[in-house]
Design a protein around this motif. Structure first.
Motif, PDB file in Angstrom:
ATOM      1  N   CYS A 290      32.672  -0.444   1.082  1.00  0.00           N
ATOM      2  CA  CYS A 290      33.341   0.103   2.082  1.00  0.00           C
ATOM      3  C   CYS A 290      33.859   1.555   1.876  1.00  0.00           C
ATOM      4  O   CYS A 290      34.024   1.797   0.560  1.00  0.00           O
ATOM      5  CB  CYS A 290      34.936  -0.682   2.295  1.00  0.00           C
ATOM      6  SG  CYS A 290      34.661  -2.392   2.643  1.00  0.00           S
ATOM      7  N   LEU A 291      33.777   2.381   2.758  1.00  0.00           N
ATOM      8  CA  LEU A 291      34.304   3.833   2.529  1.00  0.00           C
ATOM      9  C   LEU A 291      35.591   3.773   2.917  1.00  0.00           C
ATOM     10  O   LEU A 291      36.127   3.623   3.959  1.00  0.00           O
ATOM     11  CB  LEU A 291      33.422   4.576   3.474  1.00  0.00           C
ATOM     12  CG  LEU A 291      32.001   4.850   2.912  1.00  0.00           C
ATOM     13  CD1 LEU A 291      31.328   5.666   4.000  1.00  0.00           C
ATOM     14  CD2 LEU A 291      31.726   5.408   1.607  1.00  0.00           C
ATOM     15  N   PHE A 292      36.331   4.456   2.025  1.00  0.00           N
ATOM     16  CA  PHE A 292      37.875   4.461   2.286  1.00  0.00           C
ATOM     17  C   PHE A 292      38.327   5.433   1.453  1.00  0.00           C
ATOM     18  O   PHE A 292      38.128   5.818   0.161  1.00  0.00           O
ATOM     19  CB  PHE A 292      38.846   3.197   1.544  1.00  0.00           C
ATOM     20  CG  PHE A 292      40.115   3.004   1.904  1.00  0.00           C
ATOM     21  CD1 PHE A 292      40.494   2.899   3.429  1.00  0.00           C
ATOM     22  CD2 PHE A 292      40.924   3.363   0.895  1.00  0.00           C
ATOM     23  CE1 PHE A 292      41.810   2.701   3.589  1.00  0.00           C
ATOM     24  CE2 PHE A 292      42.311   3.333   1.280  1.00  0.00           C
ATOM     25  CZ  PHE A 292      42.999   3.082   2.598  1.00  0.00           C
ATOM     26  N   GLY A 293      38.862   6.647   1.957  1.00  0.00           N
ATOM     27  CA  GLY A 293      39.447   7.907   1.592  1.00  0.00           C
ATOM     28  C   GLY A 293      38.536   8.689   0.834  1.00  0.00           C
ATOM     29  O   GLY A 293      38.772   9.291  -0.307  1.00  0.00           O
ATOM     30  N   ASP A 301      37.630  -5.153  -3.505  1.00  0.00           N
ATOM     31  CA  ASP A 301      38.807  -4.106  -4.047  1.00  0.00           C
ATOM     32  C   ASP A 301      39.848  -3.962  -2.958  1.00  0.00           C
ATOM     33  O   ASP A 301      39.522  -3.916  -1.781  1.00  0.00           O
ATOM     34  CB  ASP A 301      37.966  -2.894  -4.312  1.00  0.00           C
ATOM     35  CG  ASP A 301      37.031  -2.835  -5.412  1.00  0.00           C
ATOM     36  OD1 ASP A 301      37.252  -3.757  -6.480  1.00  0.00           O
ATOM     37  OD2 ASP A 301      36.253  -1.917  -5.705  1.00  0.00           O
ATOM     38  N   GLN A 302      41.076  -3.547  -3.473  1.00  0.00           N
ATOM     39  CA  GLN A 302      42.397  -3.143  -2.708  1.00  0.00           C
ATOM     40  C   GLN A 302      42.666  -1.793  -3.055  1.00  0.00           C
ATOM     41  O   GLN A 302      42.745  -1.353  -3.995  1.00  0.00           O
ATOM     42  CB  GLN A 302      43.480  -4.306  -2.971  1.00  0.00           C
ATOM     43  CG  GLN A 302      43.024  -5.524  -2.717  1.00  0.00           C
ATOM     44  CD  GLN A 302      44.245  -6.682  -2.911  1.00  0.00           C
ATOM     45  OE1 GLN A 302      45.054  -6.424  -3.613  1.00  0.00           O
ATOM     46  NE2 GLN A 302      44.192  -7.564  -2.064  1.00  0.00           N
ATOM     47  N   LEU A 314      48.734  -2.087   2.457  1.00  0.00           N
ATOM     48  CA  LEU A 314      47.620  -2.484   1.268  1.00  0.00           C
ATOM     49  C   LEU A 314      46.595  -2.792   2.256  1.00  0.00           C
ATOM     50  O   LEU A 314      46.608  -3.554   3.234  1.00  0.00           O
ATOM     51  CB  LEU A 314      48.383  -3.619   0.714  1.00  0.00           C
ATOM     52  CG  LEU A 314      47.342  -4.128  -0.600  1.00  0.00           C
ATOM     53  CD1 LEU A 314      47.149  -3.142  -1.616  1.00  0.00           C
ATOM     54  CD2 LEU A 314      47.886  -5.387  -0.852  1.00  0.00           C
ATOM     55  N   PHE A 315      45.303  -2.505   1.847  1.00  0.00           N
ATOM     56  CA  PHE A 315      43.983  -2.599   2.566  1.00  0.00           C
ATOM     57  C   PHE A 315      43.183  -3.297   1.394  1.00  0.00           C
ATOM     58  O   PHE A 315      43.091  -3.210   0.236  1.00  0.00           O
ATOM     59  CB  PHE A 315      43.400  -1.383   3.178  1.00  0.00           C
ATOM     60  CG  PHE A 315      44.338  -0.619   4.160  1.00  0.00           C
ATOM     61  CD1 PHE A 315      44.177  -1.196   5.602  1.00  0.00           C
ATOM     62  CD2 PHE A 315      45.281   0.247   4.020  1.00  0.00           C
ATOM     63  CE1 PHE A 315      44.950  -0.754   6.583  1.00  0.00           C
ATOM     64  CE2 PHE A 315      45.798   0.660   4.981  1.00  0.00           C
ATOM     65  CZ  PHE A 315      45.704   0.349   6.296  1.00  0.00           C
ATOM     66  N   GLU A 316      41.971  -3.886   1.972  1.00  0.00           N
ATOM     67  CA  GLU A 316      41.276  -4.897   1.370  1.00  0.00           C
ATOM     68  C   GLU A 316      40.198  -4.786   1.783  1.00  0.00           C
ATOM     69  O   GLU A 316      39.511  -4.725   2.980  1.00  0.00           O
ATOM     70  CB  GLU A 316      41.585  -6.321   0.985  1.00  0.00           C
ATOM     71  CG  GLU A 316      40.662  -6.997   0.126  1.00  0.00           C
ATOM     72  CD  GLU A 316      41.032  -8.449  -0.208  1.00  0.00           C
ATOM     73  OE1 GLU A 316      40.232  -9.200  -0.666  1.00  0.00           O
ATOM     74  OE2 GLU A 316      42.073  -8.840   0.282  1.00  0.00           O
ATOM     75  N   SER A 321      34.248  -3.483   5.714  1.00  0.00           N
ATOM     76  CA  SER A 321      35.171  -2.649   6.210  1.00  0.00           C
ATOM     77  C   SER A 321      36.628  -3.021   5.724  1.00  0.00           C
ATOM     78  O   SER A 321      36.665  -4.087   5.003  1.00  0.00           O
ATOM     79  CB  SER A 321      35.219  -3.123   7.915  1.00  0.00           C
ATOM     80  OG  SER A 321      35.689  -4.368   8.111  1.00  0.00           O
ATOM     81  N   MET A 322      37.319  -2.219   5.789  1.00  0.00           N
ATOM     82  CA  MET A 322      38.844  -2.284   4.954  1.00  0.00           C
ATOM     83  C   MET A 322      39.537  -3.136   6.187  1.00  0.00           C
ATOM     84  O   MET A 322      39.741  -2.410   7.510  1.00  0.00           O
ATOM     85  CB  MET A 322      39.341  -0.882   4.784  1.00  0.00           C
ATOM     86  CG  MET A 322      38.382   0.037   3.926  1.00  0.00           C
ATOM     87  SD  MET A 322      38.415  -0.764   2.404  1.00  0.00           S
ATOM     88  CE  MET A 322      40.114  -0.753   1.633  1.00  0.00           C
ATOM     89  N   HIS A 323      40.246  -4.208   5.553  1.00  0.00           N
ATOM     90  CA  HIS A 323      41.377  -4.832   6.375  1.00  0.00           C
ATOM     91  C   HIS A 323      42.760  -4.775   5.628  1.00  0.00           C
ATOM     92  O   HIS A 323      42.660  -4.929   4.457  1.00  0.00           O
ATOM     93  CB  HIS A 323      40.854  -6.329   6.209  1.00  0.00           C
ATOM     94  CG  HIS A 323      39.463  -6.439   6.967  1.00  0.00           C
ATOM     95  ND1 HIS A 323      39.352  -6.795   8.393  1.00  0.00           N
ATOM     96  CD2 HIS A 323      38.243  -6.416   6.638  1.00  0.00           C
ATOM     97  CE1 HIS A 323      38.159  -7.054   8.738  1.00  0.00           C
ATOM     98  NE2 HIS A 323      37.510  -6.717   7.602  1.00  0.00           N
TER      99      HIS A 323
END
Length: 717
Positions: A290-293, A301-302, A314-316, A321-323
């Motif tokens: 997942c792409l995050f930041g 990963d969280q 908090l996202f996982e 995708s981030m949930h």
């Protein structure tokens, strides 16, 4: 008779140094030797030697590459004479005779081989006579014949050597000692012959009894099928069955577990995935990301972020995708001040500095410990283990003995243990400390020459004596010293320093603290004052250090620190960096320092001041009918099932001969040459073993008859 004629003129009166040299027979002499020795079963090796003390060197060596067809070696370090040869089934064999030739004295030595009979004479005295497995003289044409060395790098004989001969004839030792060629037997010979007859009769009776018991047991075994299995952590695995244990692939082979570390190739992950470890797997596997930041996170990963109002979200990463993750409980109250609170990137709740992350669960598995960090945890291999994964989650034992990373010293054998090693004393030796042993404790057994008023200190190879306080002498003789206490100045120098009063006693004195004063705790050693905390080296043993501790003298062997540039190389030969003290491994690729030990082909080898000495690993005696040598080991073990045995007592071995005349052990399998689908297996019948027993009885009976006829002839004389 065949002599090294072309090189004896050089060695008859020459001193053989330890420097580099190359003394071997010419092509003509080698060809003659091969012609005389090939296929022969009776020959004698003769030599007259004067060997330097403690030298371990080869007298004569006949070898090709790594195969020694015949070699006579004298070890001064272990006081042994060794005969190396190859048996008729092309196995290396070493016969060891405990005897010291390396004493800087002249000796005549002869080793006579007659089929399976070996006789050792030293100075015309019969030292040993043994029955061994017959040597094979099927020697290839390009074999080398060396004198005074094994090859150009190993086994250098130091001293003087002359009259080296190889005689292809029976009882060749008679040419060296003509007086041994007696035609008439003596009374001692007659009594010895009678004793041999009685021993053979006893062997015949015992063997007949064993044969009867063996026939009873084997009658019920003809229809059985035996399969060796392996038991690991309570699970039974069958022959050739494989399994994965952590980061190792293991296989059950011939009843023994063999494991190899898993080699993980770099994963070729497609777009949208990245390599990552998953639970229960040793190698990284491609996981969706997942792409995050601006960063890639793998499945599970969280990440915690805070919005404009300061609220933590908090996202996982799930399904690429981030949930958002809604916490089920509020954050617990912290008992530490805010300055000691740490915000984490993978959770919303802060923790106190020094938080125990490992207690929350970790992925550190076999032989790996979890270690807390400031913002998380990591895995670290335990002492004596090396990592099998780059995150140290799986670790494997380091074999310190095989890799030479141990500190075992004199008279010990290194034994590997999980995470460490042990130094086991050789048979007949007692322990001095964790790393060295001595032959026996003269002080404890009373076999010393110390005076009754002396202290005995046991050391490797002997002992030392030191007179007790109040007595003078060299330790073997101590005389009492009478001191008088008067009002005159004290007889002790610097007596005011003690702040104590002297009381005269028989054979010495005693110092006592006056009331209201504190004493210094100094010691008296060898009639000298040693201050409390002082450290010194013994005069009669430079490798032992003593210290004065609260009035008590404590002595022990010096601990070697090779990082110290002032280390005493006499006491610590393993710290000697000079090339002249180093040894070359048999493969020619590794070098060892003086004092290092290693194991090569079931032999214990040691480097001492540039010389390599190797001797067979000692095996404990096994008193059982059936034995097996597991693959990768050197010593036999007892088994109760004859189907699993490699050997049977009295040296009757179950073997088959394949289509290429290669010996195969019973139970072994192979693919027939030239085919792909024909599997052959060696299954020696019990009747063949019984036939060998019966043949053995026939031979003994024939020997008894021949010996009794010889005895009757002697009585007539």
């Amino acid at each position: 008779m065949l002599i090294f004629a072309n090189i004896m003129c050089f060695l008859c009166s020459a001193f053989i140094p330890g420097s580099s040299r190359e003394v071997r027979a010419s092509a003509e002499v080698s060809a003659q030797m091969l012609k005389k020795l090939k296929g022969k079963n009776e020959f004698t090796v003769l030599a007259t030697v004067k060997q330097d003390r403690l030298n371990s060197g080869v007298i004569l060596s006949v070898h090709q590459s790594d195969h020694r067809f015949l070699e006579l070696e004298s070890s001064g370090q272990r006081s042994e004479v060794r005969l190396h040869y190859r048996t008729k089934n092309q196995k290396d064999h070493t016969e060891v005779f405990p005897y010291s030739l390396a004493d800087d004295q002249w000796h005549k030595i002869s080793v006579a081989v007659s089929a399976s009979h070996v006789i050792l004479h030293v100075d015309c005295n019969r030292i040993y006579e043994r029955v061994v497995e017959a040597p094979s003289m099927d020697i290839p044409e390009d074999t080398s014949f060396w004198l005074g060395q094994r090859n150009a790098a190993h086994g250098f004989f130091k001293g003087v050597m002359q009259d080296v001969e190889v005689l292809v004839m029976p009882q060749g030792y008679i040419s060296q000692c003509p007086d041994l060629n007696r035609t008439c037997p003596t009374c001692n010979d007659f009594h010895g012959l009678v004793q041999k007859i009685m021993e053979l009769q006893d062997i015949l009776a015992k063997t007949s009894s064993k044969l009867s018991r063996a026939e009873e047991k084997m009658n019920g075994l003809d229809g059985c099928y035996c399969e060796r299995t392996c038991s690991v952590k309570g699970v039974i695995y069958r022959e050739d069955e494989g399994w994965t244990d952590g980061c190792k692939n293991c296989t059950c082979t011939n009843g023994t577990v063999h494991c190899e570390a898993i080699s993980c190739p770099p994963p070729q992950c497609p777009a949208g995935t990245a390599p990552a470890y998953i639970k229960g797997a040793c190698c990284k596997e491609c996981q969706p990301v997942c792409l995050f930041g601006g960063r890639e996170l793998v499945e599970g990963d969280q990440r915690a972020v805070r919005d404009s109002s300061g609220r933590c979200l908090l996202f996982e990463c799930r399904d690429r995708s981030m949930h958002r993750v809604v916490p089920s409980e509020p954050c617990p109250e912290l008992s530490c001040p805010e300055s000691e609170q740490i915000a984490l990137s993978n959770r919303c709740c802060k923790v106190c500095r020094g938080h125990d992350f490992c207690s929350e669960g970790h992925g550190c598995l076999e032989h790996s410990d979890c270690v807390n960090l400031e913002a998380g945890d990591c895995c670290v291999c335990k002492d004596g283990f090396r990592p099998l994964r780059d995150d140290n989650a799986y670790c494997d034992d380091i074999d310190e003995c095989a890799e030479g990373k141990h500190y075992c010293r004199e008279n010990t054998m290194c034994v590997n243990t999980p995470g460490s090693f042990m130094c086991i004393c050789h048979t007949g030796y007692i322990r001095i400390d964790d790393y060295s042993c001595t032959e026996h404790d003269e002080c404890l057994s009373g076999l010393h020459n110390c005076d009754e008023n002396a202290l005995c200190f046991n050391m490797v190879g002997g002992h030392s004596c030191s007179c007790k306080p109040g007595y003078t002498g060299n330790g073997t003789v101590c005389k009492g010293k009478t001191l008088k206490f008067t009002s005159s100045p004290s007889p002790f120098p610097n007596a005011q320093m003690f702040l104590s009063m002297c009381f005269n006693l028989e054979g010495g004195y005693d110092c006592r603290c006056p009331h209201g004063h504190n004493c210094t705790g100094d010691c008296i050693h060898d009639n000298k004052v040693k201050h409390s905390g002082q450290i010194w080296v013994l005069d009669n043993d430079r490798c032992s250090v003593c210290s004065c501790q609260a009035g008590q003298v404590m002595c022990r062997r010096m601990v070697c620190d090779c990082d110290n540039p002032n280390a005493d190389l006499f006491c610590c030969p393993e710290c000697d960096p000079r090339l002249s003290s180093q040894c070359l491994h048999q493969n020619g690729l590794l070098t060892y320092g003086s004092g290092d030990t290693w194991v090569e082909n079931c032999q214990q080898c040691q480097c001492l001041q540039g010389q390599v000495d190797c001797w067979p690993l000692p095996c404990p005696p096994v008193d059982c009918e059936f034995t097996v040598v597991p693959e990768g080991e050197c010593c036999p073990r007892c088994v109760t099932d004859p189907c699993q045995a490699d050997t049977i007592r009295n040296d009757i071995t179950k073997t088959c001969t394949d289509e290429h005349n290669i010996s195969r052990f019973s139970g072994s399998s192979w693919i027939k040459h030239g085919t792909e689908c024909t599997l052959c297996q060696c299954k020696v019948s019990r009747s063949k073993i019984l036939k060998k027993y019966r043949n053995f009885l026939v031979v003994i009976s024939f020997l008894l008859i021949s010996t009794e006829q010889s005895s009757a002839g002697l009585r007539k004389l």
